[in-house]
Every structure is written in C-alpha cells, then in structure tokens.
Design a protein around this motif. Structure first.
Motif, PDB file in Angstrom:
ATOM      1  N   ASP A   1     112.248  28.876  98.922  1.00 35.95           N
ATOM      2  CA  ASP A   1     112.734  28.788 100.298  1.00 35.95           C
ATOM      3  C   ASP A   1     114.241  28.999 100.328  1.00 35.95           C
ATOM      4  O   ASP A   1     114.830  29.412  99.327  1.00 35.95           O
ATOM      5  N   ASP A   2     114.851  28.704 101.440  1.00 35.15           N
ATOM      6  CA  ASP A   2     116.292  28.919 101.587  1.00 35.15           C
ATOM      7  C   ASP A   2     117.115  28.053 100.638  1.00 35.15           C
ATOM      8  O   ASP A   2     118.231  28.415 100.280  1.00 35.15           O
ATOM      9  N   ASP A   3     116.558  26.909 100.232  1.00 28.49           N
ATOM     10  CA  ASP A   3     117.293  25.987  99.359  1.00 28.49           C
ATOM     11  C   ASP A   3     117.178  26.340  97.881  1.00 28.49           C
ATOM     12  O   ASP A   3     118.049  25.982  97.090  1.00 28.49           O
ATOM     13  N   THR A   4     116.084  27.001  97.493  1.00 27.75           N
ATOM     14  CA  THR A   4     115.888  27.305  96.077  1.00 27.75           C
ATOM     15  C   THR A   4     115.060  28.570  95.908  1.00 27.75           C
ATOM     16  O   THR A   4     114.135  28.815  96.685  1.00 27.75           O
ATOM     17  N   ALA A   5     115.385  29.323  94.878  1.00 27.89           N
ATOM     18  CA  ALA A   5     114.608  30.526  94.550  1.00 27.89           C
ATOM     19  C   ALA A   5     113.438  30.182  93.642  1.00 27.89           C
ATOM     20  O   ALA A   5     112.687  31.058  93.231  1.00 27.89           O
ATOM     21  N   ALA A   6     113.288  28.892  93.354  1.00 25.04           N
ATOM     22  CA  ALA A   6     112.192  28.444  92.487  1.00 25.04           C
ATOM     23  C   ALA A   6     110.963  28.117  93.318  1.00 25.04           C
ATOM     24  O   ALA A   6     111.061  27.578  94.418  1.00 25.04           O
ATOM     25  N   ALA A   7     109.813  28.430  92.767  1.00 33.41           N
ATOM     26  CA  ALA A   7     108.545  27.965  93.330  1.00 33.41           C
ATOM     27  C   ALA A   7     108.103  26.772  92.496  1.00 33.41           C
ATOM     28  O   ALA A   7     108.422  26.682  91.304  1.00 33.41           O
ATOM     29  N   THR A   8     107.385  25.874  93.115  1.00 33.30           N
ATOM     30  CA  THR A   8     106.837  24.723  92.403  1.00 33.30           C
ATOM     31  C   THR A   8     105.343  24.938  92.239  1.00 33.30           C
ATOM     32  O   THR A   8     104.637  25.170  93.220  1.00 33.30           O
ATOM     33  N   VAL A   9     104.876  24.866  91.002  1.00 30.22           N
ATOM     34  CA  VAL A   9     103.464  25.051  90.680  1.00 30.22           C
ATOM     35  C   VAL A   9     102.933  23.724  90.134  1.00 30.22           C
ATOM     36  O   VAL A   9     103.465  23.194  89.164  1.00 30.22           O
ATOM     37  N   ILE A  10     101.890  23.211  90.780  1.00 32.34           N
ATOM     38  CA  ILE A  10     101.297  21.936  90.374  1.00 32.34           C
ATOM     39  C   ILE A  10      99.799  22.146  90.183  1.00 32.34           C
ATOM     40  O   ILE A  10      99.113  22.585  91.106  1.00 32.34           O
ATOM     41  N   ALA A  11      99.308  21.843  88.998  1.00 35.91           N
ATOM     42  CA  ALA A  11      97.867  21.905  88.702  1.00 35.91           C
ATOM     43  C   ALA A  11      97.396  20.495  88.396  1.00 35.91           C
ATOM     44  O   ALA A  11      98.002  19.800  87.583  1.00 35.91           O
TER      45      ALA A  11
ATOM     46  N   ARG B   1     111.324  22.337  84.671  1.00 37.22           N
ATOM     47  CA  ARG B   1     111.530  23.761  84.940  1.00 37.22           C
ATOM     48  C   ARG B   1     111.038  24.550  83.747  1.00 37.22           C
ATOM     49  O   ARG B   1     111.272  24.191  82.601  1.00 37.22           O
ATOM     50  N   LEU B   2     110.375  25.666  84.035  1.00 38.35           N
ATOM     51  CA  LEU B   2     109.903  26.548  82.980  1.00 38.35           C
ATOM     52  C   LEU B   2     111.114  27.197  82.322  1.00 38.35           C
ATOM     53  O   LEU B   2     111.924  27.838  82.988  1.00 38.35           O
ATOM     54  N   ALA B   3     111.240  26.986  81.011  1.00 39.70           N
ATOM     55  CA  ALA B   3     112.408  27.489  80.275  1.00 39.70           C
ATOM     56  C   ALA B   3     112.249  28.977  79.970  1.00 39.70           C
ATOM     57  O   ALA B   3     111.188  29.494  79.884  1.00 39.70           O
TER      58      ALA B   3
ATOM     59  N   GLU C   1     104.012  36.261  92.939  1.00 35.92           N
ATOM     60  CA  GLU C   1     103.740  37.103  94.108  1.00 35.92           C
ATOM     61  C   GLU C   1     104.644  36.719  95.273  1.00 35.92           C
ATOM     62  O   GLU C   1     105.004  37.570  96.093  1.00 35.92           O
ATOM     63  N   LEU C   2     105.010  35.445  95.360  1.00 40.98           N
ATOM     64  CA  LEU C   2     105.854  34.950  96.440  1.00 40.98           C
ATOM     65  C   LEU C   2     107.343  35.186  96.168  1.00 40.98           C
ATOM     66  O   LEU C   2     108.199  34.782  96.955  1.00 40.98           O
ATOM     67  N   GLY C   3     107.648  35.814  95.031  1.00 35.57           N
ATOM     68  CA  GLY C   3     109.028  36.170  94.730  1.00 35.57           C
ATOM     69  C   GLY C   3     109.833  35.112  94.003  1.00 35.57           C
ATOM     70  O   GLY C   3     111.073  35.170  94.004  1.00 35.57           O
ATOM     71  N   ALA C   4     109.180  34.164  93.374  1.00 35.99           N
ATOM     72  CA  ALA C   4     109.898  33.102  92.666  1.00 35.99           C
ATOM     73  C   ALA C   4     110.754  33.672  91.540  1.00 35.99           C
ATOM     74  O   ALA C   4     110.296  34.492  90.755  1.00 35.99           O
ATOM     75  N   GLU C   5     111.992  33.221  91.491  1.00 38.16           N
ATOM     76  CA  GLU C   5     112.893  33.589  90.403  1.00 38.16           C
ATOM     77  C   GLU C   5     112.838  32.572  89.275  1.00 38.16           C
ATOM     78  O   GLU C   5     113.306  32.836  88.171  1.00 38.16           O
ATOM     79  N   ALA C   6     112.293  31.398  89.555  1.00 33.95           N
ATOM     80  CA  ALA C   6     112.114  30.340  88.565  1.00 33.95           C
ATOM     81  C   ALA C   6     110.874  29.549  88.957  1.00 33.95           C
ATOM     82  O   ALA C   6     110.431  29.588  90.109  1.00 33.95           O
ATOM     83  N   ILE C   7     110.332  28.832  87.979  1.00 32.29           N
ATOM     84  CA  ILE C   7     109.128  28.028  88.214  1.00 32.29           C
ATOM     85  C   ILE C   7     109.435  26.586  87.849  1.00 32.29           C
ATOM     86  O   ILE C   7     109.964  26.303  86.771  1.00 32.29           O
TER      87      ILE C   7
END
Length: 146
Positions: free
Chosen positions: A64-74, A144-146, A99-105
């Motif tokens: 989102d506007d605050d972060t280029a990271a997406a959060t993935v929770i399984a 964060r995914l390294a 697919e959503l354009g995440a620059e970090a996970i």
C-alpha cells in the motif's frame, strides 16, 4: 494431497471456515464474521480443504502507500501440520503477493505459535520487530523474507 483445493471465501460458509482457522490459531485476537468480511474486502483470503476437510487458510495483505511489502500469512490447523499444506498455502500466497507488485514479503506471527515461527525461519524470514497490541499479553513478531 491431490484432493487439496483452495477457495476464496465469498459466502458465509467459506468465510466462517476462514474465521474458524484464524480464531483457533490466534485465540488472542478473535475475529467476528463481520471482521472477516471486512478483511476479505481489502486482502486476498483463501481457505484450504483436503476433500471436504478444512485444513487451513491464508491471507495476503497487498502493498500500500505505507509500504511496498506484502504480508503473506499461511495458517494450518494443528492436526494437519507437517503434511505439506503450509507449503502450498505459502507458495500460493507468495505468488499472489508478487502478482500484486510486492517489492518485499513480510509475515506476522503470534510468538506463541512456535510451529509458525519455525516455518517462517525455515523459509528465510528474519525477525524485524516484536510488539504487543493494546490489551495483548503475547507478543506478535513481524518477519521479513531475506
């Protein structure tokens, strides 16, 4: 595992299944069905079934506007862990995040969920923050995914 199927929750039955898995795994932050509906409107949710048996769920919070990271929770119910279901949920979530354009996970895990913390660390995530939400007594961990 060929009977493993994934559904995006859109009706009350599948939303309640997602809610059930979330609330069992995160008993310190119980969500109502209305809470789940709201999350389904802003995040990508999935429910995993082995045949007709509920085994887990996932969440992908988009960048989102605050972060280029997406959060993935399984999340996988305890009776179904160590059978590869978490791997499938995580891989699908990772694909969706990209697919959503995440620059970090990133991921967030309740610190008492030792299986979840171990899973994340085994997949290359490193802790970046530990915090308490108001009223909580068990810390959350952001990784964060390294």
């Amino acid at each position: 595992m060929s009977d493993l199927r994934f559904e995006q929750p859109v009706d009350d039955a599948t939303l309640k299944d997602w809610q059930h898995v979330h609330n069992v795994i995160i008993p310190t932050h119980v969500l109502s069905l209305d809470d789940v509906r709201e999350r389904a409107g802003r995040n990508h949710l999935e429910v995993a079934y082995l045949g007709d048996v509920l085994v887990g769920c996932s969440t992908v919070r988009p960048p989102d506007d605050d972060t280029a990271a997406a959060t993935v929770i399984a999340r996988v119910l305890a009776a179904h862990r160590r059978q590869g279901f978490g791997e499938k949920l995580y891989a699908r979530g990772l694909d969706r995040a990209r697919e959503l354009g995440a620059e970090a996970i990133e991921t967030v895990i309740l610190s008492s969920n030792e299986d979840g913390v171990r899973f994340a660390q085994q997949h290359g995530f490193v802790e970046t923050e530990r915090y308490l939400l108001p009223g909580d007594t068990i810390p959350w961990i952001t990784l964060r995914l390294a």
